[in-house]
Enzyme design. Structure first.
Site, PDB file in Angstrom:
ATOM      1  N   HIS A  89      51.170  11.279  21.272  1.00  0.00           N
ATOM      2  CA  HIS A  89      50.681  11.485  22.644  1.00  0.00           C
ATOM      3  C   HIS A  89      51.481  10.630  23.630  1.00  0.00           C
ATOM      4  O   HIS A  89      51.782  11.061  24.750  1.00  0.00           O
ATOM      5  CB  HIS A  89      49.200  11.101  22.753  1.00  0.00           C
ATOM      6  N   SER A 139      45.415  12.902  15.415  1.00  0.00           N
ATOM      7  CA  SER A 139      44.171  12.126  15.513  1.00  0.00           C
ATOM      8  C   SER A 139      43.336  12.316  14.253  1.00  0.00           C
ATOM      9  O   SER A 139      42.609  11.415  13.837  1.00  0.00           O
ATOM     10  CB  SER A 139      43.373  12.582  16.731  1.00  0.00           C
ATOM     11  N   GLY A 166      52.820  19.210  22.811  1.00  0.00           N
ATOM     12  CA  GLY A 166      53.563  18.959  21.578  1.00  0.00           C
ATOM     13  C   GLY A 166      53.833  20.234  20.791  1.00  0.00           C
ATOM     14  O   GLY A 166      52.985  21.126  20.737  1.00  0.00           O
ATOM     15  N   LYS A 174      53.806  20.147  17.775  1.00  0.00           N
ATOM     16  CA  LYS A 174      52.868  19.967  16.651  1.00  0.00           C
ATOM     17  C   LYS A 174      51.866  21.124  16.598  1.00  0.00           C
ATOM     18  O   LYS A 174      51.555  21.640  15.532  1.00  0.00           O
ATOM     19  CB  LYS A 174      52.146  18.637  16.839  1.00  0.00           C
ATOM     20  N   GLY A 224      42.203  12.718  23.380  1.00  0.00           N
ATOM     21  CA  GLY A 224      41.965  11.306  23.081  1.00  0.00           C
ATOM     22  C   GLY A 224      42.294  10.950  21.641  1.00  0.00           C
ATOM     23  O   GLY A 224      42.975  11.703  20.950  1.00  0.00           O
ATOM     24  N   HIS A 262      47.740   8.530  19.744  1.00  0.00           N
ATOM     25  CA  HIS A 262      48.716   7.920  18.832  1.00  0.00           C
ATOM     26  C   HIS A 262      50.104   8.023  19.468  1.00  0.00           C
ATOM     27  O   HIS A 262      50.236   8.533  20.601  1.00  0.00           O
ATOM     28  CB  HIS A 262      48.654   8.586  17.457  1.00  0.00           C
TER      29      HIS A 262
HETATM   30  P1  AMP Z   1      45.401  16.583  20.827  1.00  0.00           P
HETATM   31  O1  AMP Z   1      44.765  15.574  21.682  1.00  0.00           O
HETATM   32  O2  AMP Z   1      45.777  16.039  19.478  1.00  0.00           O
HETATM   33  O3  AMP Z   1      44.711  17.892  20.758  1.00  0.00           O
HETATM   34  O4  AMP Z   1      46.802  16.917  21.448  1.00  0.00           O
HETATM   35  C1  AMP Z   1      47.176  16.668  22.764  1.00  0.00           C
HETATM   36  C2  AMP Z   1      48.640  16.972  22.891  1.00  0.00           C
HETATM   37  O5  AMP Z   1      49.371  16.109  22.023  1.00  0.00           O
HETATM   38  C3  AMP Z   1      49.006  18.402  22.452  1.00  0.00           C
HETATM   39  O6  AMP Z   1      50.014  18.889  23.327  1.00  0.00           O
HETATM   40  C4  AMP Z   1      49.548  18.192  21.064  1.00  0.00           C
HETATM   41  O7  AMP Z   1      50.441  19.201  20.657  1.00  0.00           O
HETATM   42  C5  AMP Z   1      50.251  16.864  21.235  1.00  0.00           C
HETATM   43  N1  AMP Z   1      50.479  16.190  19.960  1.00  0.00           N
HETATM   44  C6  AMP Z   1      49.563  15.922  19.006  1.00  0.00           C
HETATM   45  N2  AMP Z   1      50.152  15.330  17.945  1.00  0.00           N
HETATM   46  C7  AMP Z   1      51.481  15.251  18.229  1.00  0.00           C
HETATM   47  C8  AMP Z   1      52.630  14.761  17.532  1.00  0.00           C
HETATM   48  N3  AMP Z   1      52.528  14.235  16.308  1.00  0.00           N
HETATM   49  N4  AMP Z   1      53.825  14.833  18.145  1.00  0.00           N
HETATM   50  C9  AMP Z   1      53.937  15.377  19.381  1.00  0.00           C
HETATM   51  N5  AMP Z   1      52.896  15.847  20.097  1.00  0.00           N
HETATM   52  C10 AMP Z   1      51.695  15.792  19.528  1.00  0.00           C
END
Ligand code: AMP
Length: 278
Positions: free
Chosen positions: A37, A186, A147, A149, A31, A34
């Site tokens: 996601h 996030s 990602g 990332k 969640g 941005h």
């Molecule tokens: P999170 O909710 O941030 O833990 O991440 C959910 C998914 O979004 C994961 O696969 C992350 O690697 C991906 N993600 C987070 N930030 C980015 C970004 N800036 N660019 C691409 N994918 C992202």
């Protein structure tokens, strides 16, 4: 877009999504969504007929209670963003849905989880491996998009999915960045204005490190230079800046075409990670 709460409603929702033999791609998230996601959602739509996202702030992967408490949450805003990106459904399980009383199983991937993020965040990758296994076994997608990332996490998920025969194709998407190069995250929302301005030093230091190594600087010296730049920009502690093999994440002593540069460093209370091709 269907909003699915609880595990009990998931089965029926999946039936609707899959009706007529449709393929399904999944985008797991925590969640506070941005553009990064949403790029995953759009990529997912290119790989399957239907896209389901999940939003679950997974307590098992937080090794720091304060970090879990501070983690930003915005269910309504997230649902609107997912819908505008073309997502067909979002599943929002609760901790009790995924970890009911008596839950006693941990999924542990050997090797890759001992390094870098694994070394600095004890238990983190066990939490990731356990929740991804549960998300996949509940949703049973054909494809899942993650990602770059979170580079080490992506490597871990590829290993886990292959080792446990989960039957999910894993797609990795390059990091989406702000104009100044900072990887969207996030956690960026938790930075003060001054910290946010300083944060762009992280991707800049990694870009300069890649250029130094290409120009013949030994990787260890380039790492030291990058660390110094980060400290100069106000980062601390710098947990690691490393030139590693892209698949094994083992440190490389000399320039290599299959290298990745990975880093983690804190600005105030906010810990940032980033990586790029070596
Ligand atoms: P999170 O909710 O941030 O833990 O991440 C959910 C998914 O979004 C994961 O696969 C992350 O690697 C991906 N993600 C987070 N930030 C980015 C970004 N800036 N660019 C691409 N994918 C992202």
């Amino acid at each position: 877009m269907q909003i699915i709460k609880g595990r009990e409603n998931l089965r029926a929702a999946l039936g609707t999504l899959r009706a007529g033999g449709k393929s399904l791609a999944m985008v797991p998230t925590m969640g506070a969504l941005h553009e990064g996601h949403l790029a995953l959602v759009r990529e997912a739509a290119a790989h399957a007929d239907r896209v389901i996202a999940s939003i679950f702030v997974n307590p098992l992967q937080f090794n720091d209670a304060g970090d879990l408490e501070r983690y930003p949450r915005d269910e309504e805003g997230d649902a609107a963003k997912l819908e505008s990106a073309g997502c067909d459904a979002v599943w929002m399980p609760t901790p009790a849905d995924l970890y009911p009383d008596g839950f006693a199983t941990t999924v542990h991937v050997e090797g890759i989880t001992d390094l870098w993020e694994g070394a600095h965040r004890p238990g983190h990758f066990d939490g990731v491996a356990t929740v991804v296994t549960k998300l996949f076994t509940n949703v049973r997608p054909d494809v899942a998009v993650f990602g770059e990332k979170d580079y080490q996490q992506l490597a871990l998920i590829r290993r886990l999915t292959a080792d446990l025969d989960l039957g999910v194709e894993i797609v990795g998407l390059p990091t989406v960045r702000a104009e100044d190069g900072l990887a969207l995250s996030s956690r960026n929302a938790l930075l003060s204005d001054d910290e946010r301005a300083a944060a762009a030093a992280l991707p800049r230091a990694l870009d300069e490190m890649a250029a130094m190594i290409r120009a013949g600087t030994p990787p260890r010296d380039a790492e030291a230079a990058a660390k110094q730049k980060l400290v100069g920009a106000g980062f601390g502690p710098v947990d690691y800046v490393a030139y590693v093999h892209a698949d094994t994440l083992e440190p490389l002593e000399t320039a290599n075409k299959d290298a990745r540069i990975i880093a983690a460093a804190s600005l105030g209370k906010v810990r940032l990670i980033d990586n790029r091709a070596g």
